[in-house]
Design an enzyme around this catalytic site. Structure first.
Site, short mmCIF file in Angstrom:
data_model
loop_
_atom_site.label_atom_id
_atom_site.label_comp_id
_atom_site.label_asym_id
_atom_site.label_seq_id
_atom_site.Cartn_x
_atom_site.Cartn_y
_atom_site.Cartn_z
N LYS A 1 0.87 -1.18 0.00
CA LYS A 1 0.00 0.00 0.00
C LYS A 1 0.90 1.23 0.00
O LYS A 1 1.37 1.68 1.03
CB LYS A 1 -0.91 0.00 1.24
CG LYS A 1 -2.27 0.72 1.01
CD LYS A 1 -2.18 2.16 0.57
CE LYS A 1 -1.95 3.10 1.73
NZ LYS A 1 -1.97 4.54 1.26
N GLU B 1 9.46 2.08 10.79
CA GLU B 1 10.48 3.10 10.56
C GLU B 1 9.74 4.41 10.50
O GLU B 1 9.04 4.70 9.54
CB GLU B 1 11.25 2.81 9.27
CG GLU B 1 12.59 3.52 9.22
CD GLU B 1 12.58 4.81 8.43
OE1 GLU B 1 12.14 5.84 9.00
OE2 GLU B 1 12.98 4.80 7.26
N CYS C 1 13.32 11.11 6.19
CA CYS C 1 13.04 10.78 7.59
C CYS C 1 14.29 10.91 8.45
O CYS C 1 14.22 11.24 9.62
CB CYS C 1 12.47 9.37 7.69
SG CYS C 1 13.36 8.15 6.72
N GLU D 1 9.53 17.21 13.60
CA GLU D 1 9.98 16.92 12.23
C GLU D 1 9.23 17.80 11.23
O GLU D 1 8.01 17.84 11.22
CB GLU D 1 9.73 15.44 11.91
CG GLU D 1 10.23 15.02 10.55
CD GLU D 1 10.05 13.53 10.29
OE1 GLU D 1 10.96 12.93 9.72
OE2 GLU D 1 8.98 12.99 10.66
#
Length: 502
Positions: free
Chosen positions: A185, A260, A294, A393
């Site tokens: 997905k 992750e 990331c 972030e």
């Protein structure tokens, strides 16, 4: 240079299938804000069909077609996929750049890594055969023990939009190498190349149902995949918030997950460095992939003795970065992926300013680009550790800077985060670099560089950056179950109970 956007359906059981509810999602080119196509939108009804196909494929012919086939058989398919990716590299890279805004040179590099990832896990699939029945040393005579490594089953793979095909393949290649069947997905913001991977799998004759692709919204396709009782494991890459929801869904069935998640990674620069070399790595560590990484080392810690000169270097280097349409030759910073991301990043920058930080460079749309989701490479100084820009972030080309005076202070600042994905140090003192590498609370450490990633080395984080490791042999282990087999080899009776009278 332009390339038409293919029109695809969902890929289920080896064939293209229209979504049951016939929904589709528009594709917006982030460089022009124009509609350039659409992708199918799966819903829970399609998830049901895909899971059923994957379960049948896993057990077909008592598993002999895939799950229990030799690793060498699976390796043959993985190498065929790698060869087709290489053959189509130019078109795949162009589609990636159009779909997510990644500079074309980066997208080409990604496609090389995609092919390399399939090749690497083909080798590991072959190696699995030799590792079966590995003996276990026991302290007791009369027993022998060995270990079997077996595929977990049907796995759901939920992947992000910053490396649409590459990060999908970090999961697809090892899961197939292990003998699992997979349902991918991808993010609805960038799914095009994942559908092209499905076409490649169809072309090389991968058995039906072994690999399935469900594009669509997280709430309509990802969530039902994560909670489906027919899925044996979920591997997820994405935000902390979504990862938490995926874990909650999987926990209801005690389903294994690997995560992750995000990061707010530090880069420490000491006073003994070549300033230009360090400046380039500092910018690459945060502005590569349009800042949407990331593991981006977006918290820069600079020794106070060189801070002023180093910041001047950073601004000069930043002004030299070519910001353009990703398809233009030499582009080094393209648009961020969507209008939503664009607005979110600008809000981060505005909040930093309102909290008292200084926008040293950038912070807005480049003057020469009137359309597209472009943001200048941004450097923010006068940052405190309580500011949002230091703690959260951003996922965009935004670097925030603090100074430090001692090694201990640098380590304390570096580890002052909920996240722990990556961390980097630049210094000519090898012993200092070793000390700091051990002190970093992170799953990945770079010395005198930032962001290089190799298929052979483990990738993953600690704290709120997730758990489990992708890539290398660790990536294969994600999709294997370890079974202990112990046999009694003595001819003597066990003699624990008193035997009944004859």
């Amino acid at each position: 240079m332009a390339i038409p956007m293919p029109t695809r359906q969902l890929f289920i059981d080896g064939e293209w299938r229209e979504p049951i509810l016939k929904k589709r999602i528009p594709i917006v080119n982030p460089a022009t804000e124009e509609l350039i196509g659409d992708i199918p939108a799966a819903t829970p009804e399609d998830v049901e069909v895909a899971v059923n196909a994957a379960r049948i494929a896993f057990s077909r012919n008592k598993g002999k077609d895939w799950a229990k086939a030799s690793g060498a058989v699976r390796a043959k398919y993985l190498r065929a996929i790698a060869a087709k990716v290489t053959e189509r590299k130019s078109d795949l890279a162009k589609l990636e750049a159009l779909d997510c805004g990644k500079p074309l040179d980066e997208a080409v590099w990604d496609m090389d890594d995609v092919a390399g990832c399939f090749e690497y896990y083909a080798d590991l699939a072959e190696g699995l055969d030799a590792k079966q029945k590995a003996p276990v040393s026991l302290p007791m005579e009369g027993f022998k023990s060995y270990v079997l490594k077996q595929p977990l089953g049907v796995v759901g793979l939920i992947t992000p939009w910053n490396y649409p095909l590459l990060m999908a393949v970090w999961k697809v290649a090892p899961s197939l190498a292990a003998g699992c069947t997979a349902i991918l997905k991808p993010s609805e913001l960038a799914s095009v190349t994942c559908l092209e991977l499905a076409d490649i799998c169809r072309e090389v004759g991968l058995p039906p149902g072994v690999f399935n692709v469900l594009t669509g919204l997280g709430s309509e396709a990802g969530a039902p995949l994560a909670s489906h009782p027919g899925v044996d494991k979920i591997a997820f890459t994405g935000s902390f918030a979504t990862g938490s929801k995926v874990m909650t869904a999987a926990a209801q069935l005690v389903k294994p997950v690997s995560m992750e998640l995000g990061g707010k990674s530090p880069l420490i620069v000491f006073e003994d460095v070549d300033l230009d070399k360090a400046a380039e790595w500092a910018l690459f560590g945060c502005f590569w992939t349009n800042g949407q990484i990331c593991s981006a080392t977006s918290r820069l810690l600079v020794h106070e003795n060189i801070a002023s000169e180093f910041l001047e270097k950073l601004v000069k280097w930043s002004k030299n970065i070519k910001i353009s349409d990703p398809m233009e030759e030499g582009c080094r910073l393209g648009p961020v992926v969507s209008q939503g991301q664009y607005e979110k990043i600008l809000k981060f920058i505005a909040t930093a300013k309102s909290e008292g930080a200084t926008i040293l460079h950038g912070g807005s749309r480049p003057e020469h680009l009137k359309k597209g989701f472009y943001i200048e490479p941004t450097i923010i100084t006068d940052v405190t550790t309580s500011m949002q820009i230091w703690r959260e972030e951003v996922f965009g080309p935004v670097l925030c800077v603090k100074t430090f005076s001692t090694e201990d202070e640098a380590i304390e600042l570096a580890n002052d985060s909920h996240y722990g994905l990556g961390a980097a140090v630049i210094s000519n003192d090898a012993e200092r670099c070793d000390r700091i590498s051990e002190a970093f609370e992170a799953g990945i450490v770079w010395i005198n560089c930032s962001q290089p990633c190799f298929t052979q080395a483990p990738w993953g984080g600690v704290k709120r950056s997730g758990f489990g490791r992708e890539l290398g042999e660790w990536g294969l282990d994600n999709y294997l179950s370890v079974k202990q087999v112990t046999l009694y080899t003595s001819n003597d009776p066990w003699a624990w109970y008193k035997p009944p009278a004859q």
